[in-house]
Design an enzyme around this catalytic site. Structure first.
Site, mmCIF file in Angstrom:
data_model
loop_
_atom_site.group_PDB
_atom_site.id
_atom_site.type_symbol
_atom_site.label_atom_id
_atom_site.label_comp_id
_atom_site.label_asym_id
_atom_site.label_seq_id
_atom_site.Cartn_x
_atom_site.Cartn_y
_atom_site.Cartn_z
ATOM 1 N N GLU A 91 29.605 65.379 15.479
ATOM 2 C CA GLU A 91 28.936 65.827 14.268
ATOM 3 C C GLU A 91 29.896 65.841 13.077
ATOM 4 O O GLU A 91 31.095 66.066 13.233
ATOM 5 C CB GLU A 91 28.377 67.237 14.496
ATOM 6 N N CYS A 104 33.474 67.960 6.713
ATOM 7 C CA CYS A 104 34.139 68.421 7.926
ATOM 8 C C CYS A 104 33.927 67.355 8.994
ATOM 9 O O CYS A 104 32.798 66.993 9.314
ATOM 10 C CB CYS A 104 33.500 69.757 8.324
ATOM 11 N N CYS A 111 36.498 68.903 23.526
ATOM 12 C CA CYS A 111 37.880 69.319 23.256
ATOM 13 C C CYS A 111 38.461 69.885 24.537
ATOM 14 O O CYS A 111 37.791 70.599 25.278
ATOM 15 C CB CYS A 111 37.918 70.375 22.152
ATOM 16 N N CYS A 115 39.110 76.889 23.777
ATOM 17 C CA CYS A 115 39.151 78.242 23.203
ATOM 18 C C CYS A 115 37.868 78.994 23.570
ATOM 19 O O CYS A 115 36.785 78.416 23.573
ATOM 20 C CB CYS A 115 39.294 78.169 21.687
ATOM 21 N N CYS A 118 34.735 79.056 21.062
ATOM 22 C CA CYS A 118 34.342 77.789 20.421
ATOM 23 C C CYS A 118 33.369 77.016 21.302
ATOM 24 O O CYS A 118 33.658 76.754 22.475
ATOM 25 C CB CYS A 118 35.589 76.958 20.140
ATOM 26 N N LEU A 222 44.979 80.725 14.190
ATOM 27 C CA LEU A 222 45.856 81.768 14.747
ATOM 28 C C LEU A 222 45.074 82.701 15.684
ATOM 29 O O LEU A 222 45.394 82.821 16.860
ATOM 30 C CB LEU A 222 46.476 82.545 13.583
ATOM 31 N N ASN A 299 30.933 82.736 14.643
ATOM 32 C CA ASN A 299 29.567 82.227 14.743
ATOM 33 C C ASN A 299 29.187 82.206 16.209
ATOM 34 O O ASN A 299 29.714 81.405 16.974
ATOM 35 C CB ASN A 299 29.487 80.823 14.139
ATOM 36 N N CYS A 342 31.313 76.766 11.535
ATOM 37 C CA CYS A 342 32.514 76.559 12.346
ATOM 38 C C CYS A 342 32.247 76.920 13.795
ATOM 39 O O CYS A 342 31.717 77.984 14.080
ATOM 40 C CB CYS A 342 33.648 77.469 11.912
HETATM 41 N N1 SAH Z 1 40.666 72.117 16.974
HETATM 42 C C1 SAH Z 1 41.022 72.462 15.655
HETATM 43 C C2 SAH Z 1 39.984 72.070 14.625
HETATM 44 C C3 SAH Z 1 38.553 72.269 14.994
HETATM 45 S S1 SAH Z 1 38.005 73.943 15.117
HETATM 46 C C4 SAH Z 1 41.340 73.940 15.552
HETATM 47 O O1 SAH Z 1 41.096 74.669 16.511
HETATM 48 O O2 SAH Z 1 41.876 74.344 14.525
HETATM 49 C C5 SAH Z 1 37.923 74.407 13.403
HETATM 50 C C6 SAH Z 1 37.975 75.907 13.153
HETATM 51 O O3 SAH Z 1 36.779 76.550 13.599
HETATM 52 C C7 SAH Z 1 39.105 76.586 13.867
HETATM 53 O O4 SAH Z 1 39.786 77.488 13.033
HETATM 54 C C8 SAH Z 1 38.396 77.328 14.942
HETATM 55 O O5 SAH Z 1 39.148 78.381 15.401
HETATM 56 C C9 SAH Z 1 37.125 77.745 14.266
HETATM 57 N N2 SAH Z 1 36.086 78.138 15.201
HETATM 58 C C10 SAH Z 1 35.861 77.639 16.413
HETATM 59 N N3 SAH Z 1 34.811 78.238 16.986
HETATM 60 C C11 SAH Z 1 34.351 79.143 16.097
HETATM 61 C C12 SAH Z 1 33.248 80.048 16.088
HETATM 62 N N4 SAH Z 1 32.421 80.126 17.121
HETATM 63 N N5 SAH Z 1 33.075 80.819 15.015
HETATM 64 C C13 SAH Z 1 33.901 80.704 13.950
HETATM 65 N N6 SAH Z 1 34.935 79.856 13.892
HETATM 66 C C14 SAH Z 1 35.170 79.094 14.959
HETATM 67 FE FE1 SF4 Z 2 39.217 72.814 20.479
HETATM 68 FE FE2 SF4 Z 2 37.414 74.512 19.537
HETATM 69 FE FE3 SF4 Z 2 39.832 75.398 20.240
HETATM 70 FE FE4 SF4 Z 2 39.565 73.875 18.035
HETATM 71 S S1 SF4 Z 2 38.719 75.918 18.351
HETATM 72 S S2 SF4 Z 2 41.104 73.661 19.668
HETATM 73 S S3 SF4 Z 2 37.899 72.504 18.711
HETATM 74 S S4 SF4 Z 2 38.306 74.488 21.623
#
Ligand code: SAH
Ligand code: SF4
Length: 374
Positions: A91, A104, A111, A115, A118, A222, A299, A342
Protein backbone atom coordinates in the site's frame (compact mmCIF):
# COMPACT_ATOMS: atom_id res chain seq x y z
CA UNK A 1 11.56 -10.80 -19.19
CA UNK A 2 12.13 -7.26 -20.43
CA UNK A 3 14.32 -5.00 -18.27
CA UNK A 4 12.23 -2.69 -16.07
CA UNK A 5 13.56 0.84 -16.50
CA UNK A 6 11.99 1.86 -13.16
CA UNK A 7 14.67 -0.31 -11.52
CA UNK A 8 17.40 2.10 -12.67
CA UNK A 9 18.62 5.30 -11.10
CA UNK A 10 20.14 7.71 -13.62
CA UNK A 11 23.64 6.23 -13.44
CA UNK A 12 22.30 2.72 -13.95
CA UNK A 13 20.16 3.90 -16.86
CA UNK A 14 23.19 5.60 -18.38
CA UNK A 15 25.16 2.35 -18.08
CA UNK A 16 22.29 0.46 -19.70
CA UNK A 17 22.05 2.95 -22.55
CA UNK A 18 25.81 2.80 -22.98
CA UNK A 19 25.52 -0.98 -23.38
CA UNK A 20 23.20 -0.19 -26.30
CA UNK A 21 25.81 2.17 -27.75
CA UNK A 22 24.05 5.36 -26.66
CA UNK A 23 25.54 8.40 -24.92
CA UNK A 24 24.60 9.58 -21.43
CA UNK A 25 22.47 12.49 -22.60
CA UNK A 26 20.12 9.98 -24.21
CA UNK A 27 19.69 8.31 -20.82
CA UNK A 28 18.91 11.72 -19.31
CA UNK A 29 16.21 12.28 -21.95
CA UNK A 30 14.73 8.85 -21.34
CA UNK A 31 14.83 9.29 -17.54
CA UNK A 32 13.02 12.62 -17.83
CA UNK A 33 10.32 11.14 -20.05
CA UNK A 34 9.70 8.37 -17.56
CA UNK A 35 9.83 10.21 -14.26
CA UNK A 36 8.98 13.81 -15.11
CA UNK A 37 6.35 13.15 -17.74
CA UNK A 38 5.11 9.79 -16.54
CA UNK A 39 5.56 8.20 -19.97
CA UNK A 40 5.80 4.47 -20.44
CA UNK A 41 5.33 4.23 -24.19
CA UNK A 42 8.62 4.67 -26.07
CA UNK A 43 6.72 5.76 -29.21
CA UNK A 44 5.56 8.88 -27.33
CA UNK A 45 9.12 9.92 -26.53
CA UNK A 46 9.35 12.09 -29.59
CA UNK A 47 12.81 13.59 -29.14
CA UNK A 48 14.43 10.24 -28.45
CA UNK A 49 16.52 8.92 -31.35
CA UNK A 50 14.59 6.39 -33.43
CA UNK A 51 17.53 4.01 -33.19
CA UNK A 52 17.27 4.00 -29.38
CA UNK A 53 13.51 3.64 -29.42
CA UNK A 54 13.69 0.60 -31.63
CA UNK A 55 16.41 -0.95 -29.44
CA UNK A 56 14.26 -0.43 -26.36
CA UNK A 57 11.19 -1.97 -27.91
CA UNK A 58 10.95 -5.53 -26.70
CA UNK A 59 14.15 -5.35 -24.61
CA UNK A 60 12.95 -2.87 -22.00
CA UNK A 61 9.75 -1.54 -20.53
CA UNK A 62 8.47 0.86 -17.89
CA UNK A 63 6.67 -1.63 -15.68
CA UNK A 64 4.53 0.04 -13.03
CA UNK A 65 2.53 -1.71 -10.35
CA UNK A 66 -1.03 -2.77 -10.90
CA UNK A 67 -3.32 -0.80 -8.61
CA UNK A 68 -6.02 -3.11 -7.30
CA UNK A 69 -7.95 -0.38 -5.62
CA UNK A 70 -8.05 3.15 -4.40
CA UNK A 71 -9.69 4.35 -1.25
CA UNK A 72 -10.27 7.97 -0.23
CA UNK A 73 -10.69 9.16 3.34
CA UNK A 74 -12.99 11.92 4.45
CA UNK A 75 -9.88 13.94 5.41
CA UNK A 76 -8.41 13.84 1.89
CA UNK A 77 -5.98 10.98 2.50
CA UNK A 78 -5.92 8.48 -0.37
CA UNK A 79 -4.67 4.91 -0.15
CA UNK A 80 -3.76 2.70 -3.07
CA UNK A 81 -3.37 -1.04 -2.92
CA UNK A 82 -0.92 -2.45 -5.47
CA UNK A 83 -0.63 -6.04 -6.58
CA UNK A 84 2.98 -7.23 -6.44
CA UNK A 85 2.22 -10.79 -7.55
CA UNK A 86 2.26 -14.11 -5.75
CA UNK A 87 -0.75 -13.16 -3.65
CA UNK A 88 1.06 -10.16 -2.18
CA UNK A 89 -0.06 -6.55 -2.19
CA UNK A 90 1.48 -3.36 -0.80
CA UNK A 91 0.00 0.00 0.00
CA UNK A 92 0.94 3.63 -0.56
CA UNK A 93 -0.82 6.52 1.16
CA UNK A 94 -1.05 10.13 -0.01
CA UNK A 95 -1.57 12.67 2.76
CA UNK A 96 -2.41 16.20 1.60
CA UNK A 97 -1.48 19.03 3.95
CA UNK A 98 -1.87 22.77 3.61
CA UNK A 99 1.62 23.39 2.36
CA UNK A 100 2.66 20.05 0.91
CA UNK A 101 1.69 16.59 -0.24
CA UNK A 102 3.27 13.61 1.48
CA UNK A 103 3.45 10.12 0.05
CA UNK A 104 4.02 7.22 2.41
CA UNK A 105 5.72 4.41 0.49
CA UNK A 106 6.21 0.69 1.21
CA UNK A 107 9.59 -1.02 0.92
CA UNK A 108 8.67 -4.69 1.50
CA UNK A 109 5.66 -6.98 1.27
CA UNK A 110 5.28 -7.73 4.96
CA UNK A 111 8.12 -7.20 7.43
CA UNK A 112 10.48 -9.52 9.28
CA UNK A 113 11.03 -7.30 12.32
CA UNK A 114 7.71 -8.26 13.89
CA UNK A 115 6.97 -5.30 16.17
CA UNK A 116 4.11 -6.09 18.52
CA UNK A 117 2.05 -3.01 17.76
CA UNK A 118 2.33 -3.16 13.95
CA UNK A 119 -0.12 -4.86 11.67
CA UNK A 120 2.50 -5.32 8.94
CA UNK A 121 4.75 -6.99 11.52
CA UNK A 122 2.00 -9.41 12.51
CA UNK A 123 1.60 -10.40 8.90
CA UNK A 124 5.20 -11.68 8.66
CA UNK A 125 7.67 -11.24 5.83
CA UNK A 126 6.82 -12.10 2.22
CA UNK A 127 9.52 -10.47 0.12
CA UNK A 128 11.61 -7.41 -0.62
CA UNK A 129 10.30 -4.99 -3.20
CA UNK A 130 12.56 -4.27 -6.18
CA UNK A 131 13.79 -0.70 -6.73
CA UNK A 132 11.25 -0.39 -9.54
CA UNK A 133 8.42 -1.43 -7.25
CA UNK A 134 9.35 1.21 -4.68
CA UNK A 135 9.71 3.90 -7.35
CA UNK A 136 6.52 2.74 -9.10
CA UNK A 137 4.45 3.86 -6.11
CA UNK A 138 5.69 7.43 -6.51
CA UNK A 139 5.62 7.28 -10.31
CA UNK A 140 2.00 6.18 -10.31
CA UNK A 141 0.69 8.49 -7.59
CA UNK A 142 2.55 11.60 -8.79
CA UNK A 143 1.25 11.32 -12.35
CA UNK A 144 -2.22 10.14 -11.38
CA UNK A 145 -2.63 13.13 -9.05
CA UNK A 146 -1.12 15.64 -11.47
CA UNK A 147 -3.71 14.59 -14.00
CA UNK A 148 -6.54 14.59 -11.49
CA UNK A 149 -5.62 17.93 -9.95
CA UNK A 150 -4.96 19.50 -13.34
CA UNK A 151 -1.41 20.51 -12.40
CA UNK A 152 0.69 22.16 -15.09
CA UNK A 153 4.31 21.49 -16.00
CA UNK A 154 6.59 22.40 -13.11
CA UNK A 155 3.93 21.78 -10.45
CA UNK A 156 4.06 18.59 -8.48
CA UNK A 157 1.62 16.66 -6.35
CA UNK A 158 4.09 14.89 -4.07
CA UNK A 159 6.84 16.96 -2.51
CA UNK A 160 7.56 14.84 0.51
CA UNK A 161 8.20 11.09 0.60
CA UNK A 162 8.35 9.03 3.78
CA UNK A 163 9.44 5.39 3.81
CA UNK A 164 6.90 4.63 6.51
CA UNK A 165 4.61 2.22 4.70
CA UNK A 166 4.94 -1.53 4.88
CA UNK A 167 8.35 -3.00 5.57
CA UNK A 168 11.70 -2.14 7.09
CA UNK A 169 13.50 -0.09 4.41
CA UNK A 170 16.97 -0.72 5.86
CA UNK A 171 16.42 -4.46 5.54
CA UNK A 172 15.99 -3.90 1.80
CA UNK A 173 18.99 -1.66 1.44
CA UNK A 174 20.17 -2.67 -2.04
CA UNK A 175 16.82 -1.79 -3.60
CA UNK A 176 16.24 1.25 -1.41
CA UNK A 177 19.28 3.35 -2.34
CA UNK A 178 18.70 3.55 -6.13
CA UNK A 179 15.03 4.33 -5.39
CA UNK A 180 16.07 7.21 -3.14
CA UNK A 181 18.49 8.47 -5.80
CA UNK A 182 15.72 8.54 -8.38
CA UNK A 183 13.50 10.50 -5.99
CA UNK A 184 16.28 13.04 -5.37
CA UNK A 185 17.59 13.34 -8.91
CA UNK A 186 16.89 16.68 -10.60
CA UNK A 187 16.11 14.76 -13.77
CA UNK A 188 13.79 12.48 -11.74
CA UNK A 189 11.48 13.84 -9.05
CA UNK A 190 13.88 16.51 -7.79
CA UNK A 191 12.88 16.07 -4.15
CA UNK A 192 14.96 17.75 -1.50
CA UNK A 193 17.02 15.44 0.75
CA UNK A 194 15.24 17.02 3.67
CA UNK A 195 11.93 15.92 2.22
CA UNK A 196 12.73 12.27 1.76
CA UNK A 197 12.64 10.42 5.07
CA UNK A 198 13.76 6.88 5.78
CA UNK A 199 12.08 5.49 8.87
CA UNK A 200 13.79 2.56 10.56
CA UNK A 201 13.28 0.34 13.56
CA UNK A 202 17.05 0.58 14.04
CA UNK A 203 19.24 -1.45 11.67
CA UNK A 204 22.46 0.11 12.99
CA UNK A 205 25.00 -0.93 10.30
CA UNK A 206 22.67 0.24 7.56
CA UNK A 207 22.17 3.63 9.22
CA UNK A 208 25.93 4.04 8.85
CA UNK A 209 25.86 2.93 5.23
CA UNK A 210 23.01 5.26 4.38
CA UNK A 211 24.99 8.13 5.82
CA UNK A 212 27.80 7.35 3.40
CA UNK A 213 25.72 6.36 0.35
CA UNK A 214 22.69 8.62 0.29
CA UNK A 215 22.01 10.78 3.33
CA UNK A 216 18.35 11.78 3.59
CA UNK A 217 16.23 12.70 6.61
CA UNK A 218 16.18 9.94 9.23
CA UNK A 219 13.36 8.83 11.52
CA UNK A 220 14.01 6.15 14.11
CA UNK A 221 11.18 4.20 15.70
CA UNK A 222 12.09 4.31 19.39
CA UNK A 223 8.91 3.38 21.31
CA UNK A 224 10.65 2.67 24.61
CA UNK A 225 13.15 4.37 26.93
CA UNK A 226 15.02 1.24 28.00
CA UNK A 227 16.27 -2.00 26.48
CA UNK A 228 14.00 -4.34 28.43
CA UNK A 229 10.82 -2.70 27.15
CA UNK A 230 12.18 -2.06 23.68
CA UNK A 231 13.26 -5.73 23.39
CA UNK A 232 9.62 -6.66 23.97
CA UNK A 233 8.14 -4.16 21.51
CA UNK A 234 10.76 -4.07 18.74
CA UNK A 235 12.53 -7.46 18.63
CA UNK A 236 15.40 -6.00 16.56
CA UNK A 237 16.51 -4.20 19.72
CA UNK A 238 18.01 -7.47 20.97
CA UNK A 239 20.47 -7.27 18.11
CA UNK A 240 21.04 -3.51 18.14
CA UNK A 241 20.35 -2.17 21.64
CA UNK A 242 19.55 1.45 22.44
CA UNK A 243 23.08 2.65 23.20
CA UNK A 244 24.33 1.46 19.80
CA UNK A 245 21.27 2.84 18.05
CA UNK A 246 21.59 6.30 19.58
CA UNK A 247 25.32 6.41 18.78
CA UNK A 248 24.47 5.60 15.16
CA UNK A 249 21.94 8.47 15.15
CA UNK A 250 24.60 10.89 16.37
CA UNK A 251 27.06 9.69 13.70
CA UNK A 252 24.35 10.01 11.05
CA UNK A 253 23.88 13.67 11.81
CA UNK A 254 27.41 14.44 10.54
CA UNK A 255 26.18 13.94 7.00
CA UNK A 256 22.43 14.37 7.33
CA UNK A 257 20.50 17.11 5.55
CA UNK A 258 18.80 17.99 8.84
CA UNK A 259 20.43 18.66 12.18
CA UNK A 260 18.14 16.36 14.13
CA UNK A 261 16.81 12.82 14.01
CA UNK A 262 13.07 12.29 14.35
CA UNK A 263 12.31 9.77 17.06
CA UNK A 264 8.93 8.10 16.70
CA UNK A 265 7.18 6.88 19.80
CA UNK A 266 3.94 4.96 19.50
CA UNK A 267 1.80 5.60 22.59
CA UNK A 268 0.49 2.34 24.07
CA UNK A 269 -1.90 2.46 26.98
CA UNK A 270 -0.29 1.21 30.18
CA UNK A 271 2.79 -0.08 28.31
CA UNK A 272 5.12 2.84 27.53
CA UNK A 273 3.08 5.93 28.35
CA UNK A 274 3.66 6.48 32.10
CA UNK A 275 5.38 9.40 33.79
CA UNK A 276 8.24 7.06 34.66
CA UNK A 277 8.71 6.34 30.92
CA UNK A 278 8.74 10.05 30.15
CA UNK A 279 11.37 10.65 32.83
CA UNK A 280 13.48 7.75 31.55
CA UNK A 281 13.26 9.13 28.00
CA UNK A 282 14.53 12.49 29.17
CA UNK A 283 17.46 10.82 30.94
CA UNK A 284 18.19 8.76 27.83
CA UNK A 285 18.06 11.55 25.27
CA UNK A 286 18.80 14.93 26.77
CA UNK A 287 22.17 16.28 25.78
CA UNK A 288 22.97 13.11 23.86
CA UNK A 289 21.04 13.04 20.59
CA UNK A 290 19.80 16.15 18.75
CA UNK A 291 16.26 14.96 18.11
CA UNK A 292 12.60 15.77 17.76
CA UNK A 293 10.15 13.39 19.34
CA UNK A 294 7.03 12.51 17.46
CA UNK A 295 4.37 10.83 19.59
CA UNK A 296 2.09 8.62 17.50
CA UNK A 297 -1.26 7.63 18.96
CA UNK A 298 -1.40 3.84 18.55
CA UNK A 299 -3.72 2.75 15.75
CA UNK A 300 -5.33 -0.40 17.03
CA UNK A 301 -5.97 -3.58 15.07
CA UNK A 302 -7.62 -6.65 16.53
CA UNK A 303 -4.67 -9.06 16.76
CA UNK A 304 -2.45 -6.64 18.69
CA UNK A 305 -4.20 -6.93 22.06
CA UNK A 306 -3.00 -3.34 22.74
CA UNK A 307 -4.88 -0.11 23.36
CA UNK A 308 -4.28 3.49 22.37
CA UNK A 309 -3.21 5.77 25.21
CA UNK A 310 -5.99 8.16 26.21
CA UNK A 311 -5.67 11.64 24.76
CA UNK A 312 -4.96 13.27 28.13
CA UNK A 313 -2.17 10.78 28.77
CA UNK A 314 -0.55 11.64 25.44
CA UNK A 315 -0.74 15.38 26.20
CA UNK A 316 0.63 14.91 29.72
CA UNK A 317 3.49 12.78 28.34
CA UNK A 318 4.24 15.37 25.66
CA UNK A 319 4.23 18.16 28.24
CA UNK A 320 6.71 16.36 30.47
CA UNK A 321 9.14 15.95 27.59
CA UNK A 322 8.68 19.55 26.45
CA UNK A 323 9.20 20.87 29.99
CA UNK A 324 12.47 18.97 30.07
CA UNK A 325 13.56 20.69 26.87
CA UNK A 326 12.89 17.93 24.33
CA UNK A 327 11.13 19.15 21.19
CA UNK A 328 7.99 17.02 21.04
CA UNK A 329 4.97 16.91 18.75
CA UNK A 330 1.91 14.68 18.68
CA UNK A 331 1.14 13.23 15.28
CA UNK A 332 -2.32 13.91 13.99
CA UNK A 333 -3.85 10.64 12.85
CA UNK A 334 -4.88 10.75 9.22
CA UNK A 335 -6.84 8.32 7.14
CA UNK A 336 -7.92 6.04 9.97
CA UNK A 337 -11.37 5.62 8.46
CA UNK A 338 -9.72 3.77 5.57
CA UNK A 339 -7.13 1.86 7.62
CA UNK A 340 -4.42 4.06 6.13
CA UNK A 341 -2.97 5.28 9.42
CA UNK A 342 0.51 4.30 10.63
CA UNK A 343 0.81 0.61 11.28
CA UNK A 344 -2.53 -0.33 9.78
CA UNK A 345 -1.17 -1.19 6.36
CA UNK A 346 -1.66 -4.90 5.98
CA UNK A 347 -1.74 -5.25 2.22
CA UNK A 348 -4.51 -7.79 2.69
CA UNK A 349 -2.18 -10.55 1.60
CA UNK A 350 -4.45 -13.50 2.16
CA UNK A 351 -7.93 -12.10 2.01
CA UNK A 352 -8.00 -9.74 -0.87
CA UNK A 353 -11.51 -10.86 -1.80
CA UNK A 354 -12.77 -10.16 1.67
CA UNK A 355 -10.93 -6.89 1.73
CA UNK A 356 -12.44 -5.80 -1.55
CA UNK A 357 -15.90 -6.80 -0.39
CA UNK A 358 -15.41 -4.88 2.83
CA UNK A 359 -14.16 -1.80 1.05
CA UNK A 360 -16.82 -1.88 -1.61
CA UNK A 361 -19.40 -2.05 1.12
CA UNK A 362 -18.04 1.24 2.37
CA UNK A 363 -18.70 2.58 -1.13
CA UNK A 364 -15.28 4.13 -1.30
CA UNK A 365 -13.23 1.82 -3.49
CA UNK A 366 -13.02 2.65 -7.11
CA UNK A 367 -11.56 -0.40 -8.76
CA UNK A 368 -9.22 0.63 -11.49
CA UNK A 369 -9.57 -1.45 -14.65
CA UNK A 370 -6.75 -3.91 -15.18
CA UNK A 371 -4.12 -2.92 -17.67
CA UNK A 372 -4.70 0.77 -17.29
CA UNK A 373 -1.08 1.19 -16.44
CA UNK A 374 1.68 -0.82 -17.99
N1 SAH B 1 9.76 -0.24 9.44
C1 SAH B 1 9.95 1.14 9.58
C2 SAH B 1 9.00 1.97 8.73
C3 SAH B 1 7.59 1.50 8.64
S1 SAH B 1 6.62 1.65 10.11
C4 SAH B 1 9.86 1.56 11.03
O1 SAH B 1 9.47 0.74 11.86
O2 SAH B 1 10.22 2.70 11.33
C5 SAH B 1 6.34 3.40 10.17
C6 SAH B 1 5.98 3.94 11.54
O3 SAH B 1 4.68 3.51 11.95
C7 SAH B 1 6.92 3.49 12.62
O4 SAH B 1 7.30 4.54 13.46
C8 SAH B 1 6.09 2.51 13.37
O5 SAH B 1 6.56 2.34 14.65
C9 SAH B 1 4.73 3.12 13.30
N2 SAH B 1 3.67 2.18 13.61
C10 SAH B 1 3.64 0.88 13.34
N3 SAH B 1 2.50 0.33 13.77
C11 SAH B 1 1.77 1.32 14.32
C12 SAH B 1 0.47 1.39 14.90
N4 SAH B 1 -0.30 0.31 14.99
N5 SAH B 1 0.05 2.57 15.36
C13 SAH B 1 0.82 3.67 15.23
N6 SAH B 1 2.04 3.67 14.67
C14 SAH B 1 2.52 2.50 14.24
FE1 SF4 C 1 8.35 -3.68 10.48
FE2 SF4 C 1 6.11 -2.62 11.44
FE3 SF4 C 1 8.24 -2.89 13.03
FE4 SF4 C 1 8.28 -1.06 11.05
S1 SF4 C 1 6.94 -1.06 12.84
S2 SF4 C 1 9.90 -2.53 11.58
S3 SF4 C 1 7.07 -2.15 9.49
S4 SF4 C 1 7.08 -4.57 12.08
Amino acid sequence: MAVNLLDFDLDALAAYCESLGERRYRAVQLFRWIHQKGASDFARMSDLAKSLRSQLDGAAEVRGLLPIGELASADGTVKWLFDVGGGNAVEAVFIPEDDRGTLCVSSQAGCAVGCRFCSTGHQGFSRNLATGEIVAQLWFVEHRLRERLGLVAGERAVDNVVLMGMGEPLQNYGALVPALRTMLDDHGYGLSRRRVTVSTSGVVPMIDRLRADCPVALAVSLHAPDDALRDALVPLNRKYPLAELLDACVRYLDAAPRDFVTLEYCMLDGVNDGDEHARALVRLLRGRVPCKLNLIPFNPFPASGLRRSPRERVSAFARRLQDAGLVTTVRRTRGDDIDAACGQLAGEVQDRTNASARMVSRRAWSIIPEGEIA
